[in-house]
Design a protein around this motif. Sequence first.
Motif, PDB file in Angstrom:
ATOM      1  N   CYS A   1      -5.161   6.417   0.834  1.00 20.83           N
ATOM      2  CA  CYS A   1      -4.320   5.238   1.028  1.00 20.83           C
ATOM      3  C   CYS A   1      -4.873   4.108   0.168  1.00 20.83           C
ATOM      4  O   CYS A   1      -6.059   3.764   0.256  1.00 20.83           O
TER       5      CYS A   1
ATOM      6  N   SER B   1       0.825  -1.205   0.000  1.00 20.79           N
ATOM      7  CA  SER B   1       0.000   0.000   0.000  1.00 20.79           C
ATOM      8  C   SER B   1       0.859   1.256   0.000  1.00 20.79           C
ATOM      9  O   SER B   1       2.011   1.244   0.438  1.00 20.79           O
ATOM     10  N   THR B   2       0.248   2.328  -0.491  1.00 19.40           N
ATOM     11  CA  THR B   2       0.890   3.631  -0.489  1.00 19.40           C
ATOM     12  C   THR B   2      -0.147   4.676  -0.108  1.00 19.40           C
ATOM     13  O   THR B   2      -1.331   4.518  -0.395  1.00 19.40           O
ATOM     14  N   CYS B   3       0.284   5.733   0.551  1.00 23.91           N
ATOM     15  CA  CYS B   3      -0.602   6.836   0.894  1.00 23.91           C
ATOM     16  C   CYS B   3      -0.239   8.028   0.018  1.00 23.91           C
ATOM     17  O   CYS B   3       0.884   8.546   0.092  1.00 23.91           O
TER      18      CYS B   3
ATOM     19  N   SER C   1       3.697   9.967  -3.147  1.00 19.81           N
ATOM     20  CA  SER C   1       3.515   9.130  -1.960  1.00 19.81           C
ATOM     21  C   SER C   1       4.204   9.752  -0.753  1.00 19.81           C
ATOM     22  O   SER C   1       5.309  10.298  -0.871  1.00 19.81           O
TER      23      SER C   1
ATOM     24  N   GLU D   1       4.774   4.209   2.558  1.00 21.82           N
ATOM     25  CA  GLU D   1       4.443   2.899   2.002  1.00 21.82           C
ATOM     26  C   GLU D   1       4.390   1.859   3.112  1.00 21.82           C
ATOM     27  O   GLU D   1       5.105   1.952   4.111  1.00 21.82           O
TER      28      GLU D   1
ATOM     29  N   THR E   1      -0.406  -0.114  -4.250  1.00 21.70           N
ATOM     30  CA  THR E   1       0.736   0.424  -4.995  1.00 21.70           C
ATOM     31  C   THR E   1       0.602   0.213  -6.499  1.00 21.70           C
ATOM     32  O   THR E   1       1.409   0.755  -7.266  1.00 21.70           O
TER      33      THR E   1
END
Length: 297
Positions: A189, A114-116, A214, A217, A192
Amino acid sequence: MAGCSTASSVETSAEETSTDGGAADDGIIRFATLPLTDDPTAETPIDAIVELLEAETGYTVEVTDVPNYSAVIEAIRAGHEDIGIMSGFPSALAVNTGEVDSLVAWPGDDEPVSTCLVLDDSPLHSLEDITPDTTIAFADPSSSSGYFMPVHMLDAAGLVMDEDFEVLVSGGHDRSFLALQNGQADVACTSTIFPSMAGQGDPMFPFEVDETRSIGESISMPVSISVLGNQGMSEAKREALLKALPVVFSAENEERLGLYGEGMTAGVDPVVEPGRDLFQPFVDIAAVADVDISDLG
Protein backbone atom coordinates in the motif's frame (compact mmCIF):
# COMPACT_ATOMS: atom_id res chain seq x y z
CA MET A 1 17.35 20.54 17.59
CA ALA A 2 20.83 19.67 16.31
CA GLY A 3 19.16 17.86 13.43
CA CYS A 4 17.56 21.13 12.32
CA SER A 5 20.86 22.99 12.02
CA THR A 6 22.42 23.77 8.66
CA ALA A 7 25.16 26.07 7.52
CA SER A 8 22.50 28.54 6.32
CA SER A 9 20.94 28.85 9.76
CA VAL A 10 21.58 31.95 11.83
CA GLU A 11 21.30 31.81 15.60
CA THR A 12 18.85 34.18 17.24
CA SER A 13 20.26 36.31 20.03
CA ALA A 14 18.47 36.77 23.34
CA GLU A 15 17.51 40.32 22.37
CA GLU A 16 15.80 39.05 19.21
CA THR A 17 13.60 36.48 20.97
CA SER A 18 10.47 37.30 22.88
CA THR A 19 9.93 35.94 26.38
CA ASP A 20 7.04 33.72 25.27
CA GLY A 21 9.23 31.69 22.93
CA GLY A 22 8.30 33.46 19.69
CA ALA A 23 10.76 35.31 17.50
CA ALA A 24 10.39 39.08 17.76
CA ASP A 25 9.86 41.23 14.67
CA ASP A 26 13.53 41.71 13.84
CA GLY A 27 12.96 41.93 10.10
CA ILE A 28 13.64 38.22 9.53
CA ILE A 29 11.28 35.38 8.60
CA ARG A 30 12.76 32.05 9.67
CA PHE A 31 11.46 29.30 7.41
CA ALA A 32 11.93 25.56 8.08
CA THR A 33 11.54 23.57 4.87
CA LEU A 34 11.27 19.86 4.17
CA PRO A 35 10.35 17.69 1.17
CA LEU A 36 6.64 17.42 0.42
CA THR A 37 6.76 14.41 -1.85
CA ASP A 38 7.52 10.75 -1.27
CA ASP A 39 10.53 11.05 -3.58
CA PRO A 40 13.64 11.63 -1.44
CA THR A 41 15.60 12.74 -4.52
CA ALA A 42 13.35 15.77 -5.06
CA GLU A 43 14.96 19.07 -4.16
CA THR A 44 13.33 21.93 -2.28
CA PRO A 45 13.28 25.14 -4.40
CA ILE A 46 14.84 27.24 -1.63
CA ASP A 47 16.17 30.08 -3.79
CA ALA A 48 12.79 30.68 -5.43
CA ILE A 49 10.95 30.58 -2.09
CA VAL A 50 13.34 33.08 -0.53
CA GLU A 51 13.14 35.47 -3.47
CA LEU A 52 9.35 35.37 -3.68
CA LEU A 53 8.75 35.67 0.07
CA GLU A 54 11.21 38.54 0.43
CA ALA A 55 9.60 40.41 -2.47
CA GLU A 56 6.09 40.04 -1.07
CA THR A 57 6.81 40.65 2.63
CA GLY A 58 9.75 43.05 2.67
CA TYR A 59 11.41 40.78 5.24
CA THR A 60 14.70 38.93 4.97
CA VAL A 61 14.04 35.20 4.73
CA GLU A 62 16.37 32.65 6.33
CA VAL A 63 15.84 28.99 5.44
CA THR A 64 16.69 25.87 7.41
CA ASP A 65 16.22 22.68 5.38
CA VAL A 66 14.87 19.98 7.72
CA PRO A 67 14.15 16.37 6.64
CA ASN A 68 11.94 15.53 9.61
CA TYR A 69 8.32 16.49 10.37
CA SER A 70 8.65 16.46 14.15
CA ALA A 71 11.78 18.62 14.05
CA VAL A 72 9.91 21.30 12.09
CA ILE A 73 6.97 21.26 14.49
CA GLU A 74 9.21 21.50 17.55
CA ALA A 75 11.27 24.31 16.02
CA ILE A 76 8.12 26.32 15.34
CA ARG A 77 6.65 25.61 18.78
CA ALA A 78 9.88 26.72 20.46
CA GLY A 79 10.14 29.90 18.39
CA HIS A 80 13.36 28.90 16.64
CA GLU A 81 11.48 29.05 13.33
CA ASP A 82 8.55 31.23 12.25
CA ILE A 83 6.97 29.03 9.58
CA GLY A 84 7.13 25.60 8.01
CA ILE A 85 5.21 23.77 5.30
CA MET A 86 4.03 20.19 5.47
CA SER A 87 1.32 17.81 4.36
CA GLY A 88 -2.02 17.07 5.99
CA PHE A 89 -1.35 14.60 8.79
CA PRO A 90 1.67 16.30 10.38
CA SER A 91 -0.14 19.63 10.00
CA ALA A 92 -3.10 18.20 11.90
CA LEU A 93 -0.73 16.90 14.57
CA ALA A 94 0.86 20.33 14.92
CA VAL A 95 -2.42 22.26 15.02
CA ASN A 96 -3.87 19.90 17.60
CA THR A 97 -1.05 20.62 20.04
CA GLY A 98 -2.74 24.01 20.47
CA GLU A 99 0.72 25.58 20.27
CA VAL A 100 1.12 25.90 16.50
CA ASP A 101 -1.18 27.74 14.08
CA SER A 102 -2.01 26.97 10.48
CA LEU A 103 -1.63 30.29 8.70
CA VAL A 104 -2.79 29.05 5.30
CA ALA A 105 -4.01 25.63 4.15
CA TRP A 106 -4.82 24.23 0.73
CA PRO A 107 -7.74 21.77 0.67
CA GLY A 108 -7.14 18.54 -1.23
CA ASP A 109 -8.79 17.52 -4.47
CA ASP A 110 -11.08 14.57 -5.06
CA GLU A 111 -8.31 12.24 -6.22
CA PRO A 112 -7.32 9.16 -4.20
CA VAL A 113 -4.09 9.49 -2.22
CA SER A 114 -3.14 5.84 -1.77
CA THR A 115 -3.36 2.62 -3.72
CA CYS A 116 -2.81 -1.00 -2.74
CA LEU A 117 -0.77 -2.84 -5.36
CA VAL A 118 -0.32 -6.52 -6.14
CA LEU A 119 1.75 -8.28 -8.79
CA ASP A 120 -0.19 -8.81 -12.01
CA ASP A 121 -0.30 -12.59 -11.53
CA SER A 122 -1.60 -12.32 -7.94
CA PRO A 123 -4.78 -14.25 -7.06
CA LEU A 124 -6.01 -11.10 -5.27
CA HIS A 125 -8.33 -9.01 -7.44
CA SER A 126 -10.06 -6.82 -4.86
CA LEU A 127 -9.87 -5.97 -1.18
CA GLU A 128 -12.52 -8.63 -0.60
CA ASP A 129 -9.96 -11.31 -1.56
CA ILE A 130 -7.67 -10.43 1.36
CA THR A 131 -7.50 -13.11 4.07
CA PRO A 132 -5.78 -13.41 7.47
CA ASP A 133 -2.86 -15.05 5.61
CA THR A 134 -2.36 -12.03 3.35
CA THR A 135 0.68 -9.89 4.16
CA ILE A 136 0.32 -6.18 3.43
CA ALA A 137 3.38 -3.92 3.37
CA PHE A 138 3.11 -0.34 4.64
CA ALA A 139 5.86 2.26 4.26
CA ASP A 140 6.02 3.86 7.69
CA PRO A 141 3.58 4.54 10.57
CA SER A 142 4.07 8.30 10.07
CA SER A 143 3.34 8.22 6.33
CA SER A 144 0.07 9.67 5.09
CA SER A 145 -0.04 7.79 1.78
CA GLY A 146 1.91 4.74 2.94
CA TYR A 147 0.05 4.07 6.19
CA PHE A 148 -2.78 6.28 7.49
CA MET A 149 -4.81 6.52 4.30
CA PRO A 150 -4.52 2.84 3.25
CA VAL A 151 -5.26 1.64 6.80
CA HIS A 152 -8.40 3.78 6.69
CA MET A 153 -9.26 2.33 3.27
CA LEU A 154 -8.86 -1.24 4.51
CA ASP A 155 -10.90 -0.50 7.62
CA ALA A 156 -13.71 0.90 5.46
CA ALA A 157 -13.66 -2.43 3.61
CA GLY A 158 -14.14 -4.25 6.92
CA LEU A 159 -10.50 -5.33 7.26
CA VAL A 160 -8.89 -4.90 10.68
CA MET A 161 -5.12 -4.76 11.11
CA ASP A 162 -3.49 -7.86 12.62
CA GLU A 163 -6.82 -9.68 12.48
CA ASP A 164 -7.90 -9.80 8.86
CA PHE A 165 -4.39 -9.47 7.38
CA GLU A 166 -0.77 -9.55 8.46
CA VAL A 167 1.14 -6.26 8.69
CA LEU A 168 4.64 -5.64 7.39
CA VAL A 169 6.06 -2.19 8.13
CA SER A 170 8.85 -1.97 5.58
CA GLY A 171 10.38 1.39 6.51
CA GLY A 172 9.84 3.08 3.14
CA HIS A 173 7.78 3.00 -0.05
CA ASP A 174 10.68 1.56 -2.05
CA ARG A 175 11.15 -1.17 0.56
CA SER A 176 7.47 -2.07 0.32
CA PHE A 177 7.94 -2.57 -3.41
CA LEU A 178 10.98 -4.77 -2.83
CA ALA A 179 8.95 -6.85 -0.36
CA LEU A 180 6.22 -7.23 -2.98
CA GLN A 181 8.76 -8.06 -5.68
CA ASN A 182 10.52 -10.65 -3.52
CA GLY A 183 7.36 -12.35 -2.25
CA GLN A 184 7.68 -11.13 1.34
CA ALA A 185 4.41 -9.23 0.92
CA ASP A 186 1.30 -9.99 -1.09
CA VAL A 187 0.19 -6.35 -1.21
CA ALA A 188 2.05 -3.03 -1.03
CA CYS A 189 0.00 0.00 0.00
CA THR A 190 1.58 3.22 -1.20
CA SER A 191 1.12 6.62 -2.81
CA THR A 192 -0.74 6.87 -6.11
CA ILE A 193 2.25 8.74 -7.57
CA PHE A 194 4.36 5.58 -7.89
CA PRO A 195 2.58 3.44 -10.53
CA SER A 196 3.22 6.18 -13.11
CA MET A 197 6.96 5.50 -12.65
CA ALA A 198 6.63 1.98 -14.08
CA GLY A 199 9.04 1.13 -16.88
CA GLN A 200 11.25 4.16 -16.28
CA GLY A 201 14.04 2.36 -14.44
CA ASP A 202 13.40 4.43 -11.34
CA PRO A 203 14.78 2.62 -8.25
CA MET A 204 11.87 3.97 -6.23
CA PHE A 205 9.47 1.83 -8.31
CA PRO A 206 11.30 -1.19 -9.77
CA PHE A 207 8.47 -2.52 -11.92
CA GLU A 208 7.70 -2.56 -15.61
CA VAL A 209 4.43 -1.36 -17.10
CA ASP A 210 1.56 -3.78 -16.33
CA GLU A 211 3.73 -5.73 -13.85
CA THR A 212 1.52 -4.51 -10.98
CA ARG A 213 -2.14 -3.57 -10.60
CA SER A 214 -4.29 -1.89 -7.97
CA ILE A 215 -6.89 -3.73 -5.90
CA GLY A 216 -8.13 -0.63 -4.06
CA GLU A 217 -7.73 3.12 -3.69
CA SER A 218 -8.18 5.42 -0.70
CA ILE A 219 -10.29 8.51 -0.29
CA SER A 220 -8.82 11.94 -0.99
CA MET A 221 -6.99 14.09 1.57
CA PRO A 222 -9.01 16.91 3.22
CA VAL A 223 -5.88 19.10 3.23
CA SER A 224 -3.00 18.79 0.79
CA ILE A 225 -0.48 21.13 2.44
CA SER A 226 -0.45 23.79 5.15
CA VAL A 227 1.86 26.61 6.21
CA LEU A 228 2.36 26.37 9.96
CA GLY A 229 3.26 29.40 12.06
CA ASN A 230 4.74 30.18 15.46
CA GLN A 231 2.14 31.73 17.76
CA GLY A 232 4.65 34.13 19.31
CA MET A 233 5.66 35.98 16.15
CA SER A 234 4.82 39.69 15.99
CA GLU A 235 1.48 40.80 14.58
CA ALA A 236 3.28 42.72 11.83
CA LYS A 237 5.17 39.63 10.69
CA ARG A 238 2.02 37.49 10.91
CA GLU A 239 -0.03 39.93 8.85
CA ALA A 240 2.74 40.16 6.26
CA LEU A 241 2.78 36.38 5.94
CA LEU A 242 -1.01 36.05 5.78
CA LYS A 243 -1.06 38.45 2.83
CA ALA A 244 2.03 37.09 1.10
CA LEU A 245 1.65 33.33 1.36
CA PRO A 246 -1.41 32.94 -0.92
CA VAL A 247 0.36 35.16 -3.48
CA VAL A 248 3.71 33.37 -3.31
CA PHE A 249 2.24 29.86 -3.31
CA SER A 250 -0.03 30.39 -6.30
CA ALA A 251 -0.54 28.94 -9.76
CA GLU A 252 1.42 31.85 -11.21
CA ASN A 253 4.56 30.63 -9.43
CA GLU A 254 3.90 26.89 -9.73
CA GLU A 255 6.80 26.19 -12.09
CA ARG A 256 9.29 28.10 -9.96
CA LEU A 257 8.09 26.43 -6.78
CA GLY A 258 8.80 22.94 -8.11
CA LEU A 259 7.63 20.26 -5.67
CA TYR A 260 5.87 22.88 -3.53
CA GLY A 261 3.89 23.97 -6.58
CA GLU A 262 3.02 20.34 -7.29
CA GLY A 263 1.89 19.90 -3.67
CA MET A 264 -0.82 22.54 -3.99
CA THR A 265 -4.18 21.52 -5.41
CA ALA A 266 -4.76 23.10 -8.80
CA GLY A 267 -7.77 25.39 -8.98
CA VAL A 268 -8.43 25.27 -5.23
CA ASP A 269 -8.27 28.49 -3.24
CA PRO A 270 -6.27 28.42 0.00
CA VAL A 271 -7.97 28.86 3.37
CA VAL A 272 -6.41 31.67 5.41
CA GLU A 273 -6.19 31.02 9.18
CA PRO A 274 -8.22 27.77 9.02
CA GLY A 275 -9.86 26.45 12.16
CA ARG A 276 -9.22 23.05 13.69
CA ASP A 277 -12.36 21.71 12.04
CA LEU A 278 -10.56 21.64 8.68
CA PHE A 279 -8.10 19.13 10.13
CA GLN A 280 -10.64 17.03 12.05
CA PRO A 281 -10.94 14.39 9.27
CA PHE A 282 -7.26 13.58 9.82
CA VAL A 283 -7.96 13.02 13.51
CA ASP A 284 -10.77 10.64 12.59
CA ILE A 285 -8.65 8.77 10.02
CA ALA A 286 -5.75 8.45 12.47
CA ALA A 287 -8.10 6.98 15.08
CA VAL A 288 -8.72 4.04 12.76
CA ALA A 289 -4.98 3.28 13.01
CA ASP A 290 -5.13 3.59 16.83
CA VAL A 291 -3.23 6.89 16.73
CA ASP A 292 -4.75 9.72 18.74
CA ILE A 293 -3.61 13.09 17.41
CA SER A 294 -6.55 15.03 18.86
CA ASP A 295 -4.78 16.13 22.00
CA LEU A 296 -1.01 15.90 21.60
CA GLY A 297 1.15 18.32 23.54
